[in-house]
Design a protein around this motif. Structure first.
Motif, short mmCIF file in Angstrom:
data_model
loop_
_atom_site.label_atom_id
_atom_site.label_comp_id
_atom_site.label_asym_id
_atom_site.label_seq_id
_atom_site.Cartn_x
_atom_site.Cartn_y
_atom_site.Cartn_z
N PHE A 49 -2.52 2.19 3.92
CA PHE A 49 -3.25 3.41 4.31
C PHE A 49 -2.66 4.64 3.62
O PHE A 49 -3.39 5.53 3.20
CB PHE A 49 -3.19 3.62 5.83
N VAL A 50 -1.33 4.64 3.56
CA VAL A 50 -0.67 5.81 2.97
C VAL A 50 -0.99 5.88 1.48
O VAL A 50 -1.15 6.96 0.91
CB VAL A 50 0.85 5.74 3.20
N ASP A 51 -1.10 4.68 0.84
CA ASP A 51 -1.31 4.65 -0.61
C ASP A 51 -2.56 5.41 -1.03
O ASP A 51 -2.56 6.12 -2.03
CB ASP A 51 -1.39 3.20 -1.10
N ASP A 52 -3.64 5.27 -0.22
CA ASP A 52 -4.84 5.98 -0.65
C ASP A 52 -5.01 7.32 0.07
O ASP A 52 -6.11 7.88 0.12
CB ASP A 52 -6.10 5.09 -0.51
N ALA A 53 -3.89 7.84 0.63
CA ALA A 53 -3.95 9.12 1.32
C ALA A 53 -4.50 10.25 0.46
O ALA A 53 -5.37 11.00 0.91
CB ALA A 53 -2.57 9.50 1.86
N PRO A 54 -4.06 10.37 -0.80
CA PRO A 54 -4.60 11.47 -1.61
C PRO A 54 -6.12 11.38 -1.76
O PRO A 54 -6.81 12.39 -1.67
CB PRO A 54 -3.91 11.29 -2.96
N ARG A 55 -6.63 10.12 -1.92
CA ARG A 55 -8.06 9.96 -2.09
C ARG A 55 -8.79 10.36 -0.80
O ARG A 55 -9.78 11.09 -0.83
CB ARG A 55 -8.39 8.51 -2.45
N GLY A 58 -8.72 14.08 -0.35
CA GLY A 58 -9.67 14.70 -1.28
C GLY A 58 -11.11 14.54 -0.77
O GLY A 58 -11.90 15.49 -0.80
N ASP A 59 -11.37 13.35 -0.25
CA ASP A 59 -12.70 13.06 0.30
C ASP A 59 -13.03 14.02 1.44
O ASP A 59 -14.10 14.64 1.47
CB ASP A 59 -12.70 11.62 0.80
N LEU A 61 -11.69 16.91 2.07
CA LEU A 61 -11.84 18.28 1.59
C LEU A 61 -13.21 18.49 0.97
O LEU A 61 -13.86 19.51 1.20
CB LEU A 61 -10.74 18.61 0.56
N SER A 62 -13.67 17.49 0.18
CA SER A 62 -14.97 17.65 -0.49
C SER A 62 -16.10 17.71 0.54
O SER A 62 -17.09 18.42 0.35
CB SER A 62 -15.20 16.51 -1.48
N ARG A 63 -15.92 16.98 1.66
CA ARG A 63 -16.94 17.06 2.72
C ARG A 63 -16.88 18.40 3.45
O ARG A 63 -17.89 18.88 3.97
CB ARG A 63 -16.72 15.95 3.76
N SER A 64 -15.64 18.97 3.57
CA SER A 64 -15.49 20.22 4.32
C SER A 64 -15.97 21.41 3.50
O SER A 64 -16.12 22.51 4.03
CB SER A 64 -14.03 20.47 4.67
N TRP A 65 -16.12 21.22 2.20
CA TRP A 65 -16.43 22.36 1.34
C TRP A 65 -17.79 22.18 0.70
O TRP A 65 -18.08 21.07 0.27
CB TRP A 65 -15.33 22.51 0.28
N PRO A 66 -18.66 23.13 0.61
CA PRO A 66 -18.50 24.50 1.14
C PRO A 66 -18.73 24.55 2.64
O PRO A 66 -19.47 23.72 3.16
CB PRO A 66 -19.61 25.27 0.41
N PRO A 67 -18.12 25.50 3.35
CA PRO A 67 -18.34 25.64 4.78
C PRO A 67 -19.80 25.99 5.07
O PRO A 67 -20.42 26.69 4.28
CB PRO A 67 -17.43 26.81 5.18
#
Lengths: 271, 279
Positions: A49-55, A58-59, A61-67
């Protein structure tokens, strides 16, 4: 301070030999604790689980943006509820905390044997339970809504304000009290002239500080059903509407900044 | 008239602070109470207005016994005894006027003191007293905005606002410079003479006491070891009170200290002027 006599004169060291060994043992214990903690952390972590933490991050964040700024229209009423919850809760908490503090302070309590331990117990009991837990209990008792939130905030505030205020009362300059008593003043007059002026700045600072904390706490009380903006946060999280969550976070951030600014202003104005 | 009769005080810790102290103070008489630290000076004056409870003996003010009073009787007695303190003991965050008016607390009901609605006669008296001690311009300042000498003047006004029949003064000059000390002592003794007030002044500074008071009582380890006029306080008497020491040399040093203080004050004044010139 340990001083040892040697033929060439007295020698000063910071610690005695025993203290020095105790100090080393202390550091050793810290190191051992660190190693053990590290092991515990590693065994209970699923590394895949930790290994793909950056992905994942990122996922998210991309869903949260734009507000979704249009969502802010739905938030004004819950935000107003949140502010009311914090303010009314602080008010009720303060009203209950002031007499509790005077009962708890050693120099003002009317009864050292009974009332003081009771007041101290009230303070400890209130402090030991987080407002979120209070809210959880109160929602079960009173049903969901802003009332449970107000009472939860008030109950938690009694301990905070009560403790800091009674410590302030115990630290006053007794000579001013003595001088007022020497004029022939009665008990309430001694309180009004000798004690209150001395604790007033502390009282104002503590109350405003607690209000500031309560604003922050009341934003999350909705998570357990106690009303306010936390309720909106909960429902947005449930439907994975991350762009709404961003808007809520932004609004909470702005509110907290404003409340800190206000409490800072009030504190400097009073002191 | 104040009469103290075989007053005894033993603290819970076992300290025997007063051992059968007896003396009488007549109307208008200013008594200087001297003695080494721990001799029981503070305890003695606090036993008179019952801030400290004596263990045995009697205190009578104008033939009324103070010891043994309680509740409202004690408060009515306290309001007739003015007290002036070492560190001024003003309520720092209240104004000068409020501090002076607090001298009336024993006379007014709680609601008046709480709403700060004192009878006009009390306010008039406060203005007159502030004028008397030279603080007319500072009525509305907060007590913590004043200098040490000014604060002690407020303390004096507060005590007089009580319309006292006795003045108890605890080390009035201990936190003041030599010049202000003299001014404060002069003021206290003047008002006592104006009003025919008996007063007891605890004081460390023997030469200052000799300069102003009518009578000196020397206390050592809770006992009166000297009682007489200020000029009767000779080398032998001082040794009896304080123990062996070269008193004449001490007096010379005292004067030297005073001179040093004045030099320092003058230096400070010129420095400030110069700083202002630069600014």
């Amino acid at each position: 301070m340990p001083v040892t006599q040697t033929p060439s004169g007295p020698v000063w060291t910071r610690r005695t030999t025993t203290e020095q060994w105790a100090s080393w043992a202390g550091w050793l214990a810290v190191a051992v604790l660190f190693v053990i903690s590290w092991q515990v952390m590693n065994t209970n972590t699923i590394w895949s689980f930790v290994d793909d933490a950056p992905r994942q991050a990122g996922d998210l964040l991309s869903r949260s943006w734009p507000p979704r700024w249009s969502y802010v229209g739905n938030l004004w009423l819950p935000l107003w509820d949140t502010l009311n919850m914090a303010t009314l809760g602080t008010l009720i908490g303060t009203i209950l905390a002031v007499p509790t503090a005077f009962f708890a302070a050693r120099n003002t309590t009317p009864s050292v044997a009974i009332l003081r331990p009771v007041a101290l117990f009230v303070i400890v009991a209130s402090r030991s339970i987080n407002s979120l837990i209070w809210a959880l209990l109160l929602v079960a008792i009173l049903g969901p809504g802003i009332l449970a939130g107000i009472i939860a905030i008030a109950l938690r505030s009694i301990g905070f304000i009560g403790k800091l205020l009674y410590e302030a009362i115990e630290e006053i300059d007794e000579s001013q009290v003595e001088a007022i008593r020497a004029t022939g003043a009665g008990g309430w007059q001694v309180l009004d002239y000798g004690i209150v002026p001395q604790v007033l700045p502390a009282f104002a600072g503590i109350t405003v500080f607690r209000w500031d904390i309560n604003i922050r706490e009341s934003t999350i009380l909705g998570l357990v059903g106690a009303g306010g903006i936390g309720l909106q946060l909960q429902s947005s999280l449930n439907v994975l509407a991350w762009s709404q969550v961003t808007v809520i976070f932004a609004l909470i951030l702005v509110t907290v900044i404003v409340s800190e600014w206000v409490s800072g202003k009030v504190r400097t104005a009073i002191i | 008239m104040l009469r103290i009769d075989a007053l005894d005080k033993r603290y819970k810790t076992g300290d025997h602070a007063l051992k059968g102290v007896s003396f009488t103070v007549e109307r208008g008489q200013v008594v200087g109470l001297i003695g080494p630290s721990g001799a029981g000076k503070s305890t003695l004056i606090r036993c008179i207005n019952r801030l400290v409870e004596s263990s045995r003996g009697k205190v009578l003010l104008n033939d009324v016994e103070i010891t043994g009073m309680s509740g409202s009787g004690l408060r009515r007695m306290r309001r007739r005894i003015g007290m002036i303190f070492q560190e001024y003991a003003l309520v720092e965050r209240l104004t000068v006027m409020e501090n002076v008016l607090s001298g009336r607390l024993g006379y007014v009901p709680f609601w008046r003191s709480f709403l700060r609605r004192y009878p006009q006669a009390d306010v008039d008296k406060a203005f007159a007293l502030l004028d008397r001690v030279g603080l007319t311009d500072h009525v509305d300042k907060r007590a913590d905005a004043l200098s040490g000498g000014q604060r002690q003047r407020v303390g004096i006004a507060r005590a007089l606002e009580q319309d006292p029949e006795l003045l108890l003064v605890d080390e009035p000059t201990a936190s003041l410079d030599p010049k202000t000390s003299r001014q404060i002592m002069r003021l206290i003794c003047e008002v006592c003479r104006e009003r025919q007030l008996p007063a007891i002044i605890n004081i460390h500074d023997v030469s200052l006491a000799q300069m102003f008071v009518d009578r000196i009582i020397g206390l050592r380890a809770g006992e009166v070891v000297f009682d007489g006029p200020p000029d009767g306080l000779d080398h032998a008497a001082l040794t009896e009170i304080y123990g062996e020491e070269d008193w004449n040399q001490m007096r010379a040093e005292k004067e030297e200290d005073a001179r040093d203080e004045e030099d320092a004050a003058a230096f400070e004044a010129t420095r400030r002027e110069r700083m202002e010139g630069i600014a």
